[in-house]
Design a protein around this motif. Structure first.
Motif, mmCIF file in Angstrom:
data_model
loop_
_atom_site.group_PDB
_atom_site.id
_atom_site.type_symbol
_atom_site.label_atom_id
_atom_site.label_comp_id
_atom_site.label_asym_id
_atom_site.label_seq_id
_atom_site.Cartn_x
_atom_site.Cartn_y
_atom_site.Cartn_z
ATOM 1 N N GLU A 200 0.881 -1.313 -0.091
ATOM 2 C CA GLU A 200 -0.086 0.034 0.034
ATOM 3 C C GLU A 200 0.836 1.237 -0.123
ATOM 4 N N ILE A 201 1.984 1.222 0.888
ATOM 5 C CA ILE A 201 2.846 2.360 0.570
ATOM 6 C C ILE A 201 3.331 2.651 -0.688
ATOM 7 N N ALA A 202 3.793 1.430 -1.430
ATOM 8 C CA ALA A 202 4.128 1.636 -2.945
ATOM 9 C C ALA A 202 3.136 2.368 -3.681
ATOM 10 N N GLU A 203 2.077 1.908 -3.358
ATOM 11 C CA GLU A 203 0.914 2.235 -4.186
ATOM 12 C C GLU A 203 0.760 3.825 -4.318
ATOM 13 N N TRP A 204 0.689 4.509 -2.927
ATOM 14 C CA TRP A 204 0.562 5.841 -2.760
ATOM 15 C C TRP A 204 1.884 6.557 -3.010
ATOM 16 N N LEU A 205 2.836 5.954 -3.024
ATOM 17 C CA LEU A 205 4.185 6.777 -3.651
ATOM 18 C C LEU A 205 4.138 6.696 -5.026
ATOM 19 N N GLY A 206 3.731 5.649 -5.792
ATOM 20 C CA GLY A 206 3.454 5.785 -7.223
ATOM 21 C C GLY A 206 2.452 6.710 -7.564
ATOM 22 N N TYR A 207 1.460 6.905 -6.995
ATOM 23 C CA TYR A 207 0.383 7.869 -7.045
ATOM 24 C C TYR A 207 1.016 9.128 -6.953
ATOM 25 N N ALA A 208 1.924 9.210 -5.871
ATOM 26 C CA ALA A 208 2.326 10.723 -5.647
ATOM 27 C C ALA A 208 3.329 11.082 -6.969
ATOM 28 N N VAL A 209 4.066 10.154 -7.270
ATOM 29 C CA VAL A 209 5.037 10.508 -8.270
ATOM 30 C C VAL A 209 4.211 10.511 -9.862
ATOM 31 N N ALA A 210 3.233 9.761 -9.888
ATOM 32 C CA ALA A 210 2.387 10.023 -11.075
ATOM 33 C C ALA A 210 1.841 11.397 -11.409
ATOM 34 N N THR A 211 1.253 11.676 -9.988
ATOM 35 C CA THR A 211 0.371 13.225 -10.094
ATOM 36 C C THR A 211 1.324 14.406 -9.870
ATOM 37 N N TRP A 212 2.240 14.031 -9.022
ATOM 38 C CA TRP A 212 3.352 15.332 -8.612
ATOM 39 C C TRP A 212 2.567 16.426 -8.196
#
Length: 257
Positions: A200-212
């Protein structure tokens, strides 16, 4: 007047987002010695009212799915790229948590207070993420082809796959109505005790990177501050309960922590 209203609204939202980061950091400090009282860390007493786990997960996760969906129906024209990002990440996660995970979970009853607090957080966060991506974010035409967007989505989907698979392993450790704890094996559980939390942490890290964006980064920081300590306490629980628990297994990050 409309632009001025939007500026004021975004300034207010920024204050709320920084508040989200501070709440996450405060949780990290506050929970050095104890964890949120649900699941294996629940503290039952005659004064604690509980809700069946399936109902609790459904009710508390639903606002994060429903509120952005309602925001899409507003007459204000949404950002097309923001809408796609919302559908590909935030919606996908909370659809799974609301309509799949909640119906399959075999967890212990939830304290009513914990459920209400989680539902309030999901409501606020669902509004903040949805409002920003739909009505505030400005993505250029090349955003979908940029390196950050694609790496972020890849990390999100990988994290979600880890999270869902880890939940499957945990769910099938016990037979229906069985309440004993067992050592999870398979998948990333071979390396860490909190494989589901790592996912789940990896999910939200990816979300943060994609939306920036500040909203997504705020949510990632909050998630890390909440789930990281929980993974540590799960790890300590396993070590104390099972003498044969693998010595090489870490709490959250393979080979490191």
């Amino acid at each position: 007047m409309k632009n001025a209203t939007n500026v004021v609204a975004w300034q207010t939202e920024r204050v709320e987002l920084w508040g989200l980061i501070l709440v996450g950091l405060a949780h990290l400090v506050h929970h050095k010695k104890a964890q949120a009282a649900y699941g294996r860390h629940i503290i039952l007493s005659p004064l604690v009212r509980t809700v069946p786990a399936r109902l609790a997960w459904f009710l508390q996760e639903m606002p994060a799915f429903l509120i952005p969906l309602l925001l899409m129906q507003l007459p204000h024209k949404p950002s097309t790229m923001g809408k796609y990002l919302l559908l590909k990440t935030f919606f996908l996660h909370y659809f799974q948590r609301t309509f799949v995970y909640s119906l399959l979970t075999r967890g212990q009853p939830f304290p009513l207070g914990v459920m209400v607090s989680a539902g309030l957080f999901c409501s606020i966060n669902g509004f903040l993420q949805g409002h920003y991506l739909l009505h505030c974010a400005q993505f250029d035409d090349k955003w979908s082809s940029c390196f950050r967007y694609n790496i972020g989505l890849l990390l999100f989907y990988l994290g979600m796959a880890i999270n869902v698979h880890s939940d499957y392993i945990l769910r099938n450790l016990r037979k229906p109505k069985e309440i004993v704890y067992k050592i999870p094996t398979g998948g990333l559980f071979e390396y860490v005790s909190g494989a589901n939390y790592l996912g789940e942490i990896a999910e939200w890290l990816g979300y943060a990177v994609a939306t920036w964006s500040l909203p997504s980064i705020s949510f990632f920081i909050f998630s890390f501050c909440f789930l990281g300590p929980r993974a540590y306490y799960h790890h300590r629980f396993y070590q104390e309960k099972f003498k044969e628990y693998p010595k090489s297994r870490k709490a959250l990050i393979p080979f490191l922590f």
